[in-house]
Design an enzyme around this catalytic site. Structure first.
Site, PDB file in Angstrom:
ATOM      1  N   ARG A  99     -35.744  63.746  48.698  1.00 56.23           N
ATOM      2  CA  ARG A  99     -36.193  63.006  47.530  1.00 56.23           C
ATOM      3  C   ARG A  99     -37.508  63.594  47.022  1.00 56.23           C
ATOM      4  O   ARG A  99     -38.265  64.210  47.782  1.00 56.23           O
ATOM      5  CB  ARG A  99     -36.385  61.541  47.931  1.00 56.23           C
ATOM      6  CG  ARG A  99     -36.651  60.611  46.761  1.00 56.23           C
ATOM      7  CD  ARG A  99     -36.192  59.239  47.125  1.00 56.23           C
ATOM      8  NE  ARG A  99     -36.685  58.185  46.260  1.00 56.23           N
ATOM      9  CZ  ARG A  99     -36.158  57.869  45.078  1.00 56.23           C
ATOM     10  NH1 ARG A  99     -35.159  58.580  44.589  1.00 56.23           N
ATOM     11  NH2 ARG A  99     -36.628  56.856  44.384  1.00 56.23           N
ATOM     12  N   THR A 374     -27.692  58.245  38.162  1.00 59.14           N
ATOM     13  CA  THR A 374     -27.793  58.969  39.426  1.00 59.14           C
ATOM     14  C   THR A 374     -26.368  59.430  39.636  1.00 59.14           C
ATOM     15  O   THR A 374     -25.486  59.101  38.857  1.00 59.14           O
ATOM     16  CB  THR A 374     -28.283  57.981  40.523  1.00 59.14           C
ATOM     17  OG1 THR A 374     -29.633  57.625  40.249  1.00 59.14           O
ATOM     18  CG2 THR A 374     -28.199  58.521  41.935  1.00 59.14           C
ATOM     19  N   THR A 392     -30.324  62.589  42.192  1.00 59.49           N
ATOM     20  CA  THR A 392     -30.663  61.967  40.915  1.00 59.49           C
ATOM     21  C   THR A 392     -31.835  62.652  40.207  1.00 59.49           C
ATOM     22  O   THR A 392     -32.647  63.322  40.839  1.00 59.49           O
ATOM     23  CB  THR A 392     -31.048  60.481  41.176  1.00 59.49           C
ATOM     24  OG1 THR A 392     -31.283  59.818  39.944  1.00 59.49           O
ATOM     25  CG2 THR A 392     -32.286  60.352  42.048  1.00 59.49           C
ATOM     26  N   ASN A 394     -33.276  60.317  38.298  1.00 56.42           N
ATOM     27  CA  ASN A 394     -33.668  58.932  38.037  1.00 56.42           C
ATOM     28  C   ASN A 394     -33.036  58.470  36.727  1.00 56.42           C
ATOM     29  O   ASN A 394     -31.878  58.143  36.698  1.00 56.42           O
ATOM     30  CB  ASN A 394     -35.184  58.730  38.072  1.00 56.42           C
ATOM     31  CG  ASN A 394     -35.513  57.240  38.112  1.00 56.42           C
ATOM     32  OD1 ASN A 394     -34.686  56.446  38.541  1.00 56.42           O
ATOM     33  ND2 ASN A 394     -36.677  56.855  37.654  1.00 56.42           N
ATOM     34  N   ASP A 416     -39.933  55.250  39.973  1.00 53.69           N
ATOM     35  CA  ASP A 416     -39.414  54.419  41.071  1.00 53.69           C
ATOM     36  C   ASP A 416     -40.548  53.868  41.939  1.00 53.69           C
ATOM     37  O   ASP A 416     -40.315  53.041  42.821  1.00 53.69           O
ATOM     38  CB  ASP A 416     -38.421  55.208  41.933  1.00 53.69           C
ATOM     39  CG  ASP A 416     -36.992  55.070  41.412  1.00 53.69           C
ATOM     40  OD1 ASP A 416     -36.780  54.300  40.448  1.00 53.69           O
ATOM     41  OD2 ASP A 416     -36.092  55.722  41.958  1.00 53.69           O
ATOM     42  N   GLY A 466     -26.615  53.919  40.236  1.00 54.83           N
ATOM     43  CA  GLY A 466     -26.773  52.589  39.637  1.00 54.83           C
ATOM     44  C   GLY A 466     -28.065  51.875  39.941  1.00 54.83           C
ATOM     45  O   GLY A 466     -28.109  50.638  39.868  1.00 54.83           O
ATOM     46  N   GLY A 467     -29.151  52.605  40.303  1.00 54.85           N
ATOM     47  CA  GLY A 467     -30.407  51.906  40.580  1.00 54.85           C
ATOM     48  C   GLY A 467     -30.166  50.837  41.640  1.00 54.85           C
ATOM     49  O   GLY A 467     -29.403  51.046  42.591  1.00 54.85           O
TER      50      GLY A 467
END
Ligand code: GLY
Length: 561
Positions: A99, A374, A392, A394, A416, A466-467
């Site tokens: 990440r 994502t 992703t 984001n 995020d 999908g967050g």
């Protein structure tokens, strides 16, 4: 009248039917020797090609990651980051965290204006990007767990970029409508919007700059991206436009191999994402809360099931807000969050009929909003290796910035983080201290690639974009397969719902009957209809067959061999 043979067959089928599951079940793609499920057909083919040429599931996952960076511009990436969950044929499991990390120059209040109000800098433009991790993460996975030469995994993507590929209807629509902010940045406007002469379905989309960047990465490895020509051009572009990422940030970026979280549910073992994902702890906590409530007796799609699952979601998301963040920076109380006594008390607080207002669950903080863009893909080979990757930029098309001369979009993952801990952000959400910005910290994520084992062997592998809805979409598909015994394609297709504690709203896809919705309203739920939630890519393992289930909500594809 005596039953005919045909009625007997139908009666037998009905007797076997699980309540709520239609007998005309949708069918997954079935194959024995390898399966790739992604949201884009060229990427699926790239993965399958690698399997066919002797690569293992990790090799294929690396190739898919690079291919999606070319063919799924809104989320596939080399300018973002993600998580890879691996279950090897010998039974070992691992989790590679690639990440994005906050640049060294990031600071707690960097997205607040002079009046202390959150600005849009965390979502749009050069300052929104964390240090990208995808190239490092994919190289790490390839070197440690792959079989094929690196260049052979990157080159197909380089060719897709330099020779071009035919845009589908949805891809052209996405570029035209989904990438609106792209027009603000000349390089993005030129490449993705053709300076306003938008791409049409059937057009060939050629990306020469991206092709050259990928060619360098194929020849020189991640070193090019983090220390070489690509790093230099990226850092220069950042500096010229007030961005924070420096050559030093790029040089210092490392992928982190972590131990996956594990838990059990109804006789299955779950292997899932540890922090800085908030998702794994969520899946395990919610399943444990549901266990013993008898919720499943209501049957798939019933108000009873939606009620119990929503109450579990509400309680978990309240905890997420308070306690979850980067474990390398804050203490995440995993043991306490998964303590059976604590979970029993949470379960006991669920009223069997009425919704519990979120204000009574916990006065607390929500740790950030996340975009729905994502992408997730899942790969299995014929040796028993399974890989689930969620990665992703984001937001759709990330920060909307394309690095000059490099052809790839940068993430807006800094969004995020909690831009203003303790107070509502511009979306009305209250954010948590554990997820405050700090240099080199990783923002909290909802991405949750997950593998379910039965008797120690792979049974189901999945994930979704999908967050925050990622966590609930994955939870629902797991419950659909494990508790409602749906075949994997039905389980993916089944209408979804989402609650995240705050706002106190139950989001539901179409597909629930008006009586069910009315019943839920009478129990105290405020319901909001949404068109679609998530985009699951799943593989189920069934008697030597690999069953690939793409999501019909988008252009997902599964191909096997
Ligand atoms: N950016 C989406 C997530 O990491 O959850």
């Amino acid at each position: 009248m005596l039953p005919t043979p045909r009625t007997l067959i139908l009666l037998a089928a009905t007797a076997l039917t699980v309540p709520g599951v239609p007998t005309w079940a949708a069918q997954p793609v079935r194959a024995r020797h390898g399966m790739v499920v992604t949201r884009e057909r060229h990427a699926t083919e790239a993965g399958l090609q690698v399997l066919a040429s002797g690569g293992n599931a990790v090799d294929a996952a690396v190739a898919v990651g690079f291919a999606l960076a070319v063919t799924h511009s809104s989320a596939g990436n080399i300018g973002g980051g993600g998580f890879m969950l691996v279950r090897l044929a010998d039974g070992r499991t691992t989790f590679i965290d690639f990440r994005e990390r906050a640049p060294e120059a990031a600071s707690r209040n960097m997205y607040l204006d002079a009046n202390g109000k959150a600005t849009q800098d965390s979502t749009l433009g050069y300052r929104a990007s964390g240090v990208p991790g995808t190239v490092r993460g994919l190289e790490y996975a390839s070197q440690k767990y792959g079989k094929l030469p690196w260049a052979s995994l990157v080159r197909p993507a380089a060719e897709l970029a330099s020779k071009g590929f035919t845009l589908s209807y949805a891809q052209a629509q996405s570029l035209r409508n989904g990438g609106r902010g792209l027009a603000r940045f000349p390089e993005s406007n030129r490449i993705f919007l053709r300076d306003g002469k938008f791409y049409e379905p059937g057009d060939t989309f050629v990306q020469p700059e991206l092709g050259r960047t990928l060619d360098r990465i194929a020849r020189l490895g991640a070193k090019d991206f983090y220390e070489g020509e690509t790093a230099r051009l990226l850092a220069e572009d950042m500096q010229a436009h007030g961005g924070l990422i420096t050559l030093d940030d790029l040089r210092k970026y490392t992928a982190i191999e972590r131990k996956p979280l594990t838990g059990t549910y109804h006789g299955y073992t779950l292997v899932t994402a540890p922090p800085p994902s908030s998702g794994g702890v969520g899946i395990l906590q919610m399943l444990a809360m549901l266990d013993g409530t008898g919720f499943e007796k209501g049957g798939a799609g019933s108000a009873t099931v939606v009620h119990y699952m929503t109450e579990a979601m509400r309680r978990y998301f309240a905890d997420r807000a308070e306690h979850l963040g980067d474990p390398d920076f804050v203490k995440v109380p995993l043991t306490a969050l998964l303590d059976p006594k604590y979970i029993a008390s949470q379960r006991a607080s669920i009223d069997p009929v009425q919704a519990t207002p979120s204000s009574q669950v916990r006065a607390g903080k929500f740790s950030g909003h996340e975009s729905v863009e994502t992408t997730h893909y899942t790969v299995a080979d014929d040796q028993g290796n399974v890989v689930a990757v969620t990665y992703t930029l984001n937001g759709g098309y990330g920060s909307k910035v394309t690095a000059a001369g490099l052809g790839f979009l940068l993430n807006n993952e800094m969004d995020d983080f909690a831009a203003k801990p303790g107070e509502a952000n511009m979306f009305g959400l209250i954010q948590g201290e554990a997820n405050a910005i700090a240099p080199r910290k990783t923002p909290l994520s909802s991405m949750v690639p997950t593998i379910v084992l039965k008797d120690g062997q792979p049974f189901l592998a999945l994930g979704s974009p999908g967050g925050p809805t990622i966590i609930n979409s994955v939870l629902e598909v797991i419950v659909n397969v494990l508790d409602f015994h749906m075949n994997v394609q039905d389980a993916v297709n089944w209408p979804r719902f989402h609650h995240q504690w705050m706002p106190d709203t139950l989001q539901m896809e179409p597909g629930y009957s008006p009586d069910t919705v009315a019943l839920l309203q009478s129990r105290g739920y405020t319901i909001r209809r949404v068109n679609a939630q998530g985009e699951v890519a799943a593989i189920r393992f069934e008697n030597g067959w690999l069953e690939g289930a793409p999501d019909p909500r988008t252009e997902g594809t599964a191909e096997g061999r």
